[in-house]
Design an enzyme around this catalytic site. Structure first.
Site, PDB file in Angstrom:
ATOM      1  N   TYR A  33       8.178   2.624   3.175  1.00  0.00           N
ATOM      2  CA  TYR A  33       7.233   1.789   3.863  1.00  0.00           C
ATOM      3  C   TYR A  33       7.154   0.486   4.030  1.00  0.00           C
ATOM      4  CZ  TYR A  33       4.533  -1.175   0.049  1.00  0.00           C
ATOM      5  OH  TYR A  33       4.595  -1.153  -0.869  1.00  0.00           O
ATOM      6  N   LYS A 148      11.725  -1.126   0.189  1.00  0.00           N
ATOM      7  CA  LYS A 148      10.457  -1.078   0.154  1.00  0.00           C
ATOM      8  C   LYS A 148       9.909   0.235   0.234  1.00  0.00           C
ATOM      9  CE  LYS A 148       6.338  -3.457   2.498  1.00  0.00           C
ATOM     10  NZ  LYS A 148       6.638  -4.217   0.685  1.00  0.00           N
ATOM     11  N   GLU A 180       9.649 -11.811  -9.174  1.00  0.00           N
ATOM     12  CA  GLU A 180       9.074 -11.804  -7.238  1.00  0.00           C
ATOM     13  C   GLU A 180       7.333 -11.562  -8.171  1.00  0.00           C
ATOM     14  OE1 GLU A 180       9.523  -9.139  -5.255  1.00  0.00           O
ATOM     15  OE2 GLU A 180      10.308  -7.003  -5.776  1.00  0.00           O
ATOM     16  N   LEU A 204      12.313  -7.482  -3.740  1.00  0.00           N
ATOM     17  CA  LEU A 204      11.640  -6.837  -2.022  1.00  0.00           C
ATOM     18  C   LEU A 204      12.720  -8.574  -1.382  1.00  0.00           C
ATOM     19  CD1 LEU A 204      10.854  -5.023  -0.335  1.00  0.00           C
ATOM     20  CD2 LEU A 204       9.106  -5.966  -0.129  1.00  0.00           C
TER      21      LEU A 204
HETATM   22  N1  PDD Z   1       3.577  -6.064  -0.439  1.00  0.00           N
HETATM   23  N2  PDD Z   1       7.235  -7.830  -3.148  1.00  0.00           N
HETATM   24  C1  PDD Z   1       6.852  -6.737  -3.181  1.00  0.00           C
HETATM   25  C2  PDD Z   1       7.541  -5.975  -4.444  1.00  0.00           C
HETATM   26  C3  PDD Z   1       6.084  -6.470  -2.756  1.00  0.00           C
HETATM   27  O1  PDD Z   1       5.194  -5.615  -2.309  1.00  0.00           O
HETATM   28  C4  PDD Z   1       5.638  -7.574  -0.875  1.00  0.00           C
HETATM   29  C5  PDD Z   1       4.873  -7.098  -0.262  1.00  0.00           C
HETATM   30  C6  PDD Z   1       6.623  -8.587  -0.806  1.00  0.00           C
HETATM   31  C7  PDD Z   1       6.278  -9.427   0.174  1.00  0.00           C
HETATM   32  O2  PDD Z   1       6.836  -9.162   1.261  1.00  0.00           O
HETATM   33  P1  PDD Z   1       6.502  -9.473   2.874  1.00  0.00           P
HETATM   34  O3  PDD Z   1       6.368 -11.030   2.505  1.00  0.00           O
HETATM   35  O4  PDD Z   1       7.593  -9.050   3.592  1.00  0.00           O
HETATM   36  O5  PDD Z   1       5.220  -8.674   3.130  1.00  0.00           O
HETATM   37  C8  PDD Z   1       7.604  -9.117  -1.720  1.00  0.00           C
HETATM   38  C9  PDD Z   1       2.883  -5.612   0.653  1.00  0.00           C
HETATM   39  C10 PDD Z   1       2.436  -6.439   1.766  1.00  0.00           C
HETATM   40  C11 PDD Z   1       2.453  -4.534   0.509  1.00  0.00           C
HETATM   41  O6  PDD Z   1       3.171  -3.644  -0.583  1.00  0.00           O
HETATM   42  O7  PDD Z   1       1.240  -4.220   0.590  1.00  0.00           O
END
Ligand code: PDD
Length: 294
Positions: A33, A148, A180, A204
């Site tokens: 996703y 992801k 993270e 991620l």
């Molecule tokens: N999640 N690490 C994890 C485990 C995450 O789920 C997310 C973001 C990030 C930050 O990634 P980005 O800057 O590309 O949004 C890091 C999204 C927002 C979610 O699962 O809803």
């Protein structure tokens, strides 16, 4: 008007968009996703999100059902017609339905692709102004956190630890190192230097993480991308979390202990630090510039 939902090439009312109970996304979490922020109907860093979608699809050996220009068209169309100016657009691609429940991939694969829009709720001003509380936990996830995937049970359990403790995020450590957050990237500031964990299979590759590092480089903020120990994290001058939906937020307590955030005396702190304030301003300015450029 409620925004329509994209399902396998068709635009449907949300209540008419249905997926089989035999879908591998439902039964196995066999899918990937993306979450793309949209400001004033303009998708932010769309190509980078779609490149990461491709990386995730490659990582689970699933052919991309659409070309890049098709994805751009679908997302732009939805961003233009959804009822909100600021949105978060969710994309999910699964390995689709199977005739009989079987872990191995079916011979014929018909992926399920969904795109939907939700209202974008950027964090309330008090979280930015007063900071947020976080807990920490051992990172119990698998070894391909660079993908992801929709298999998010570990992330959900870890995030719930924070919520149950009245906090916003869970900071994860694996083998003595910072990885993270349960749904965010984490940064450390120490002695005026921004420290970012090095991208690898344990985290991620955050799109917001990249923006923060680009802004640090552009504005001459000293920064290092390297392994960060748990001790360094716990002794940070400032701690931040960032993601597409939260943007950048200051963490002011970790496991109940105040992050000093620029204060020197013991027991002080617990409020957002000066480097965060600077980065937040750069982030908002950058967003505004990108949006003006269209
Ligand atoms: N999640 N690490 C994890 C485990 C995450 O789920 C997310 C973001 C990030 C930050 O990634 P980005 O800057 O590309 O949004 C890091 C999204 C927002 C979610 O699962 O809803």
């Amino acid at each position: 008007m409620t925004a329509r939902v994209f399902l396998n090439g068709q635009w449907l009312a949300a209540e008419d968009a249905r997926v089989s109970v035999m879908d591998r996304g439902f039964l196995f979490g066999d899918g990937v996703y993306e979450v793309i922020p949209v400001y004033s109907r303009q998708p932010f860093r769309l190509e980078q999100h779609l490149a990461r979608l491709q990386h995730s699809l490659d990582g689970i050996q699933l052919a991309n059902p659409y070309r890049l220009d098709e994805w751009i068209g679908f997302v732009t169309q939805l961003a233009g017609e959804a009822e909100w100016e600021d949105q978060s657009i969710y994309i999910q691609v699964t390995r689709g339905p199977m005739a009989v429940r079987n872990h191995a991939f079916p011979k014929e694969i018909t992926p399920t692709a969904v795109i939907l829009a939700e209202v974008m709720n950027t964090p309330p001003a008090n979280q930015r102004e007063q900071g947020i509380a976080a807990v920490s936990a051992a990172d119990i996830r698998w070894l391909r956190c660079d993908l992801k995937t929709t298999s998010l049970l570990a992330n959900c359990l870890l995030r719930q630890l924070a919520v149950s403790a009245g906090c916003v995020e869970t900071v994860l450590f694996r083998d003595g190192f910072l990885t993270e957050g349960s749904a965010s990237s984490i940064f450390v500031v120490k002695n005026g230097v921004l420290l970012a964990p090095m991208k690898n299979h344990l985290m991620l590759p955050g799109i917001t993480y990249d923006v923060v590092l680009e802004l640090a480089a552009r504005h001459g903020l000293p920064h290092e991308v390297r392994d960060i120990t748990e001790a360094e994290t716990r002794n940070a001058d400032e701690l931040w979390m960032c993601s597409s939906t939260k943007e950048v937020l200051p963490i002011v307590t970790l496991d109940g202990r105040k992050v000093p955030n620029g204060t020197q005396s013991a027991g002080a702190g617990g409020t957002p630090g000066p480097v965060f304030a600077q980065m937040y301003a750069w982030y908002q300015e950058f967003k505004a510039t990108v949006m003006r450029a269209g």
